[in-house]
Design a protein around this motif. Structure first.
Motif, short mmCIF file in Angstrom:
data_model
loop_
_atom_site.label_atom_id
_atom_site.label_comp_id
_atom_site.label_asym_id
_atom_site.label_seq_id
_atom_site.Cartn_x
_atom_site.Cartn_y
_atom_site.Cartn_z
N PHE A 180 -3.55 13.67 -0.46
CA PHE A 180 -3.11 12.35 -0.87
C PHE A 180 -4.10 11.29 -0.39
O PHE A 180 -4.91 11.53 0.51
CB PHE A 180 -1.70 12.06 -0.37
N VAL A 181 -4.02 10.13 -1.03
CA VAL A 181 -4.93 9.03 -0.75
C VAL A 181 -4.10 7.76 -0.55
O VAL A 181 -3.04 7.60 -1.17
CB VAL A 181 -5.94 8.83 -1.91
N LEU A 182 -4.57 6.89 0.33
CA LEU A 182 -3.92 5.60 0.54
C LEU A 182 -4.48 4.61 -0.49
O LEU A 182 -5.67 4.31 -0.49
CB LEU A 182 -4.19 5.10 1.96
N ALA A 231 0.83 -1.19 0.00
CA ALA A 231 0.00 0.00 0.00
C ALA A 231 0.87 1.25 0.00
O ALA A 231 1.94 1.28 0.60
CB ALA A 231 -0.91 -0.01 1.22
N SER A 232 0.40 2.28 -0.67
CA SER A 232 1.23 3.48 -0.79
C SER A 232 0.35 4.72 -0.82
O SER A 232 -0.84 4.66 -1.16
CB SER A 232 2.07 3.42 -2.07
N LEU A 233 0.95 5.85 -0.45
CA LEU A 233 0.27 7.13 -0.51
C LEU A 233 0.46 7.74 -1.89
O LEU A 233 1.57 7.79 -2.40
CB LEU A 233 0.82 8.08 0.55
N GLU A 234 -0.63 8.19 -2.47
CA GLU A 234 -0.59 8.79 -3.80
C GLU A 234 -1.11 10.22 -3.72
O GLU A 234 -2.24 10.46 -3.28
CB GLU A 234 -1.44 7.96 -4.77
N GLU A 235 -0.30 11.18 -4.14
CA GLU A 235 -0.74 12.57 -4.15
C GLU A 235 -1.68 12.80 -5.32
O GLU A 235 -1.42 12.36 -6.43
CB GLU A 235 0.47 13.51 -4.26
#
Length: 340
Positions: A192-194, A165-169
């Motif tokens: 940002f969204v996970l 899982a990663s944070l996406e701006e």
């Protein structure tokens, strides 16, 4: 209420700001104290669009230079020409918020063309923060794609998938407000969204907000001092619940110190800190994502405040829509200091 330290820090953001003596967040009776101030929408009746004028071009050029300056945190610096993305509004505050007790003036705001609902507020959205009837706050709404569904369907994931899982701006910009007297401030934020969270009920979102203020322009009005610089946000569409927030420093007094900006979005964390001097005030509210932070002191130099918040929203609801506000105050000091 938000939880603290929910996961390992997997990313570090380099943060630059002004220095501060920190006051703790005030949480008691926050809902009871929320009394909205008078609010007026910026329209053609109290403002004009000067983007394509010579004055607008000069203001956009100054704005672009500030965005690339060392005083702006590296992760907020904009390198592109703002002319096509921003508009410059000249706002006559005397028409927008007339008050015989206050010395109003015409000022300019620079905001992305995509924002909506620009309005001026008499006073502060933080009722514990300031009782000055002449304080004027700018507030505005982000544009948001209502049909975006992040991680639609969710579903259970393996430990390996969760680890990926990663944070996406998904959105960021800066904006600015300049007074006729030369006082100015600039605010930025990013969202940002996970992704790949494996949760079929909630989606996780975060926001980082930053504000920088200065009471004078170089070579002008050396008797003018900045006394306050504030920035806040709230979710204005849909429901939201707290996950985490920062800073949260507790009772601290003294000179300049490092402010921790660690934040958890779900179980994924963001690390970071910045230096702060004089005083910082943090206000946290019961509504998920609603918070603000203020620098307080007396300075002729650039001062900054910065904070982060993370929330969760029902998965089928779509992305949250954020509303933002910002204000600053200054004094002119000759034999005595008076509000500017």
């Amino acid at each position: 209420m938000p939880r603290r330290s929910l996961g390992p820090l997997i990313a570090a953001l380099s943060v630059l700001g002004a220095s501060v003596l920190v006051a703790p967040p005030s949480l008691a009776d926050s809902a009871r104290l929320e009394i909205p101030p008078k609010e007026v929408t910026v329209t053609a009746a109290n403002s004009s669009d000067i983007t394509r004028t010579a004055q607008g071009a000069r203001l956009l050029d100054t704005f672009a230079q500030r965005l690339r300056s060392p005083g702006v945190p590296a992760d907020f610096r904009e390198q592109r020409d703002p002319t096509d993305d921003y508009r410059v509004l000249s706002v006559d505050v005397r028409k927008a918020l007339p008050d015989p007790r206050c010395e109003r003036e015409t000022e300019t705001v620079i905001l992305p063309r995509t924002v909506t609902g620009i309005r001026y507020l008499k006073g502060s959205p933080d009722p514990r923060e300031n009782s000055d009837p002449c304080l004027v706050t700018v507030k505005w709404d982000d544009d948001v794609a209502l049909n975006v569904q992040d991680d639609a369907g969710g579903g259970q994931r393996s430990a390996a998938e969760k680890a990926a899982a990663s944070l996406e701006e998904y959105g960021s910009y800066c904006a600015s407000r300049t007074y006729k007297s030369g006082r100015w401030y600039m605010w930025c934020h990013k969202k940002f969204v996970l992704k790949n969270d494996g949760n079929s009920t909630w989606n996780y979102y975060g926001i980082e907000s930053w504000n920088s203020c200065q009471a004078t322009q170089k070579g002008r009005d050396v008797s003018r001092f900045l006394t306050s610089c504030g920035r806040g946000q709230e979710v204005s569409r849909g429901s939201s619940s707290w996950v985490d927030y920062s800073p949260d420093q507790g009772n601290t007094t003294g000179a300049c110190r490092s402010i921790d900006l660690s934040l958890s979005v779900g179980w994924v964390g963001i690390g970071g800190s910045y230096n702060h001097c004089e005083e910082q005030r943090v206000y946290l509210y019961s509504d998920g994502g609603k918070m603000s932070s203020y620098w307080k002191g007396k300075s002729e130099y650039l001062r900054t405040t910065r904070h982060r918040a993370s929330i969760k929203v029902p998965q089928a609801q779509g992305r949250p829509r954020w509303s933002h506000w910002s204000n600053s105050q200054a004094v002119v000091c000759l034999f005595v200091c008076t509000p500017a």
